[in-house]
Scaffold this motif. Structure first.
Motif, mmCIF file in Angstrom:
data_model
loop_
_atom_site.group_PDB
_atom_site.id
_atom_site.type_symbol
_atom_site.label_atom_id
_atom_site.label_comp_id
_atom_site.label_asym_id
_atom_site.label_seq_id
_atom_site.Cartn_x
_atom_site.Cartn_y
_atom_site.Cartn_z
ATOM 1 N N ARG A 59 2.400 1.863 -3.309
ATOM 2 C CA ARG A 59 1.448 2.334 -4.334
ATOM 3 C C ARG A 59 1.219 3.837 -4.168
ATOM 4 O O ARG A 59 1.149 4.579 -5.142
ATOM 5 C CB ARG A 59 0.129 1.571 -4.205
ATOM 6 N N LYS A 60 1.153 4.241 -2.883
ATOM 7 C CA LYS A 60 0.918 5.669 -2.612
ATOM 8 C C LYS A 60 2.083 6.498 -3.134
ATOM 9 O O LYS A 60 1.885 7.523 -3.788
ATOM 10 C CB LYS A 60 0.779 5.914 -1.107
ATOM 11 N N SER A 98 4.101 5.803 -5.427
ATOM 12 C CA SER A 98 4.036 5.790 -6.882
ATOM 13 C C SER A 98 2.987 6.780 -7.392
ATOM 14 O O SER A 98 3.212 7.534 -8.341
ATOM 15 C CB SER A 98 3.707 4.373 -7.330
ATOM 16 N N MET A 99 1.850 6.786 -6.732
ATOM 17 C CA MET A 99 0.766 7.684 -7.140
ATOM 18 C C MET A 99 1.186 9.144 -6.997
ATOM 19 O O MET A 99 0.985 9.948 -7.898
ATOM 20 C CB MET A 99 -0.471 7.428 -6.276
ATOM 21 N N GLU A 147 0.803 -1.212 0.000
ATOM 22 C CA GLU A 147 0.000 0.000 0.000
ATOM 23 C C GLU A 147 0.844 1.274 0.000
ATOM 24 O O GLU A 147 0.649 2.134 -0.859
ATOM 25 C CB GLU A 147 -0.980 0.002 1.186
#
Lengths: 149, 746
Positions: free
Chosen positions: B542-543, B545-546, B539
């Motif tokens: 992913r953050k 990366s976002m 998680e």
């Protein structure tokens, strides 16, 4: 073209994801009406109060208090009569979750992407094709894939 | 007129060179007989100066003369007999009568000479019946139960009766050749010596060697005038020329004579007591006036002594046996506890009196790495620890002493409780463990026959001259450790060792069990990695990366310097995500599988190739597959295996060249397939390393490997009870050999 703005409700306990979602919808179309909630119970309350005045419900699964599956379970009776379409929006790729949400009449299953570009693309796709998302959905088309994009 | 030369040793002997004194070649004899030395021509080459007197002629008349010409007929006859046969039993003399006397005559070979020794007879021989009677009495006593001391006492009485000496003693040596009077028969006019001790210097080593060589020695009169052995051949006038050690008449060391004179003794007779080749002691007969003893009586006394000698071993063995038997109940008590399940050291060592009594000790200590366990009376813990340190430095498995403070001075302060120490080292699982036994000091008084520490005279031929009884208090010595006691200690140690080993095995077993449980728990936790990596770890990535990609959206508004770091963040996140996906896969593969099915590897490979459609379309690689078998396996895992191997091959192609991948079965070994390419390969010494997690054959980030792919392949092959091997050379392609030991399906 129906000038009425498309109404989106996003339910996710993760504030970052809500921020990504709002940012993405702003890039797509400033005319979109976007509301967010951070848990399933509040969202249900809000839906009832507003008499389900939304077109698309983006629903996270893994949430405290009331999970996405609980929300789906409670909504599944009313969905048939309303135009509200439920899109599952989760990090989980677990086949069991896909199957369960399919049975509970969600229209689309989306795994949260790893880049903002992708997120924008996904939401844009869903908004554009929201009219085609009608129940019953063939299972092969239930899980969102890049092929739609 | 020919000159007479004496073969007497004229060098002056002083007490300092006592140990070197050449007493085996004195060159003179005692006067109670005479000798003749014959050369190869049977001429008399040497003779004692008194030979003429006994033969009724002059020495000069017989020297260098053929014996037949000069000897009395009776004597000449036995010489002829000896010359012709060379046979002679040195124990049994020829008895010859000439010049109105009897002589006991002995021949001895002393190459190139032979010696004739004639001892003047003083009485008619005893009848054989006397000998029989004395011997019989003794043998009967021996057959009854009698202690060694009692037997010795009886022997002194017998020999006193046979020989008539004023004093007959059994003189016994300890291990250092100090002596004590063990048994004695003495006439009432003289003070008893029984129990007196004499230092080892009284009978030096070379004297003891002679006592072993010649078992009997008679000195008729300490004031005798030594009779020189003379010759007219100057070359023979050297003491080394003729060895006279074995002569009955051999002259005695002047030092010994002086020693006897200092004691006030005039005549002596000694018989050696030999046990197992070692001088155990002597029968010493003293007379306070000169005393001659016929050879027959000497032999008779000797016979009694032989019976004693034969009993020494028997008696000591019997005593040792009794000692060993007395320790047996302690051993049984210990063994019973040692065979039980619990920890003997913790439960019993300090409580059981048998722990000390097994060796007749007064205390014992068991020394482990971190603890000292005590039993009975012992020094304190620090003292034992220091003593133990010293004992270990000696590097011996076993050590014992009954005078500890002599060897180890710090022990002086606790010599009352530990003068005796018996030490055993127990090697157990590379750890030094020791067992110590202690004995109390046994204070005692030794009565010396004269002060042993008295300075000796520096004048020539002056042994100590004081024989006034002198008492010494001995402290810091325990009773010596006897062989059966040491043996019992060793048996205890052996049993203890086995006990410890059993305990060790049990502990080890428990440890393995614990380890197993831990492993099961760890495996369960490993399963959680699925969950953890998907949620908790993935998680935040992913953050990141976002957020990074959101920043990229607006890249135009940032300074150019910010762009590169942004890209690097994205790359790193991408790598981390791939790593986690691979780790996840690896952990999934590590869990094995339950379902087996027939898998046609030809079909499987075709399926896998679809994942690489793009690379194929671009002409990056070419795949040739032939003769692949059908195996039993898990399709999902084998799919992953081929994906990794093919992906690997494509990744490690030579730049600009098409990668040719060949996958082939083996005609001879149906359970083997080989995956070969013509890519960049790797050094053969990495062929094992590349299968380990996070190990890569190439340090090239641009190739984008996580270092897990081949580890997964190996895991999968292991799950199939098979193996994978890599063969390669740098720049010469790589081959992976896969062996499926579950066999093939026809």
């Amino acid at each position: 073209m129906d000038k009425k703005p498309l109404r989106l409700l996003y339910v996710d306990d993760d504030p970052d994801d809500r921020f990504f979602f709002e940012s993405a919808t702003q890039i797509i179309d400033s005319g979109l009406s976007v509301a967010t909630h951070n848990n399933g119970a509040l969202a249900l309350e809000h839906l009832h109060e507003s008499d389900f005045a939304y077109d698309l419900l983006f629903l996270d699964l893994n949430m405290p208090v009331k999970s996405g599956l609980d929300v789906l379970d409670e909504l599944q009776q009313v969905i048939k009569d309303r135009h509200l379409k439920i899109v599952i929006f989760t990090t989980s790729g677990n086949p069991a979750n896909i199957e369960a949400t399919y049975k509970l009449n969600a229209v689309l299953y989306v795994q949260k992407p790893g880049s903002f570009d992708e997120l924008v693309n996904i939401i844009r796709n869903i908004v554009n094709m929201h009219n085609q998302l009608t129940l019953p959905v063939p299972f092969e088309q239930f899980k969102f894939s890049a092929k739609y994009a | 007129m020919p000159e007479l030369y004496s073969a007497k040793n004229n060098s002056v002997t002083t007490i300092q060179n006592c140990a070197d004194e050449p007493i085996h070649i004195p060159g003179s004899i005692q006067p109670h007989g005479f000798i003749l030395v014959f050369n190869e021509k049977n001429e008399i080459a040497l003779c004692s100066a008194n030979a003429g007197e006994f033969l009724g002629t002059q020495v000069k008349e017989i020297l260098l003369q053929p014996y037949l010409k000069v000897l009395p007929a009776a004597l000449a006859d036995i010489v002829t007999q000896y010359v012709q046969t060379g046979r002679h039993n040195s124990q049994v003399p020829f008895t010859v009568f000439f010049n109105d006397r009897y002589f006991d005559c002995f021949f001895r070979r002393s190459s190139p000479f032979f010696i004739l020794e004639c001892i003047a007879g003083i009485e008619h021989s005893n009848t054989v019946y006397d000998v029989l009677q004395h011997t019989n009495e003794l043998v009967q006593v021996v057959n009854t139960r009698i202690s060694l001391q009692e037997l010795c006492q009886l022997i002194t009485k017998k020999i006193h009766d046979i020989t008539g000496y004023d004093r007959v003693m059994v003189y016994r040596f300890d291990e250092n050749y100090n002596g004590d009077i063990f048994a004695e028969t003495v006439v009432p006019e003289h003070e008893p010596f029984l129990g007196l001790h004499y230092p080892h210097t009284d009978i030096p080593a070379q004297a003891r060697a002679l006592y072993i060589r010649n078992l009997m020695r008679l000195i008729v009169d300490v004031n005798y005038e030594p009779v020189p052995v003379v010759t007219m051949n100057q070359e023979l006038a050297q003491p080394e020329k003729i060895d006279m050690s074995d002569l009955h008449l051999r002259s005695v060391s002047p030092i010994h004579i002086q020693y006897l004179k200092n004691m006030g003794v005039k005549g002596t007779f000694t018989i050696s007591l030999i046990k197992e080749g070692r001088l155990w002691g002597m029968i010493a007969c003293h007379h306070y006036s000169p005393k001659n003893l016929s050879y027959a009586r000497q032999i008779q006394a000797f016979l009694q002594t032989q019976i004693l000698s034969s009993q020494l071993g028997v008696q000591e063995t019997a005593e040792m046996y009794e000692l060993a038997a007395s320790l047996e109940p302690s051993m049984r008590a210990l063994q019973e506890k040692l065979s039980q399940d619990g920890n003997f050291i913790k439960n019993y060592f300090e409580k059981m009196p048998e722990v000390s009594s097994i060796t007749n000790a007064s205390g014992a200590a068991f020394i482990d790495r971190d603890a000292i366990y005590l039993n009975g009376i012992t020094p304190n813990q620090e003292q034992i620890a220091a003593l133990h340190e010293w004992l270990l430095q000696k590097g011996q498995q076993e050590f014992h002493t009954n005078k500890l403070s002599k060897d180890f001075p710090p022990a002086k302060v606790y010599e009352q409780v530990a003068s005796g120490v018996l030490f055993f080292k127990i090697i157990h699982a590379d750890i030094n463990i020791s067992l110590l036994f202690f004995r109390l000091s046994q204070d005692r008084v030794i009565r010396w026959g004269g002060q042993p520490t008295q300075k000796m005279g520096i004048e020539a031929l002056t042994p100590r001259n004081s024989f006034a009884t002198w008492q010494q208090l001995i402290q810091g010595e325990s009773l010596p450790w006897q062989t059966p006691e040491i043996d019992a200690g060793f048996r205890f140690v052996h049993a203890l060792q086995q006990h410890l080993f059993r305990l060790f095995l049990r502990e080890e077993e428990a440890r393995v069990k614990q380890l197993n449980e831990k492993l099961v728990r760890a495996n369960k936790e490993l399963e959680n990695i699925n969950w953890i990596s998907t949620h908790d770890l993935k998680e935040p990535l992913r953050k990141i990366s976002m957020f990074a990609s959101m920043l990229e959206e607006g890249r135009n508004i940032y300074a150019p310097q910010a762009r590169r770091p942004l890209e690097r963040i994205k790359d790193s996140v991408g790598r981390m995500q791939k790593l986690m996906d691979d780790l996840l896969l690896y952990s999934q593969m590590s869990q094995g599988f339950d379902s087996f099915e027939k898998v046609d590897l030809n079909e499987l490979l075709a399926e896998v190739e679809q994942s690489f459609e793009m690379e194929k379309a671009e002409g990056i690689y070419e795949l040739h597959a032939k003769d692949l078998p059908v195996v039993y396996g898990n399709k999902f895992q084998l799919h992953q295996l081929f994906v990794n191997l093919l992906g690997n091959a494509i990744k490690f192609r030579k730049p600009g060249a098409k990668q040719i991948v060949t996958v082939a079965g083996d005609k001879l070994n149906k359970s083997k397939i080989t995956f070969c390419d013509n890519g960049i390969g790797f050094s053969q010494n990495l062929s094992e390393k590349i299968f380990q997690v996070f190990q890569r054959g190439h340090n090239v980030d641009s190739l984008g490997g996580t270092g897990i792919g081949l580890a997964i392949c190996r895991k999968i092959m292991e799950n199939h009870n098979g193996k994978i091997e890599a063969v390669s050379r740098e720049d010469a392609g790589a081959c992976f050999h896969l062996y499926f030991n579950y066999g093939i399906h026809n």
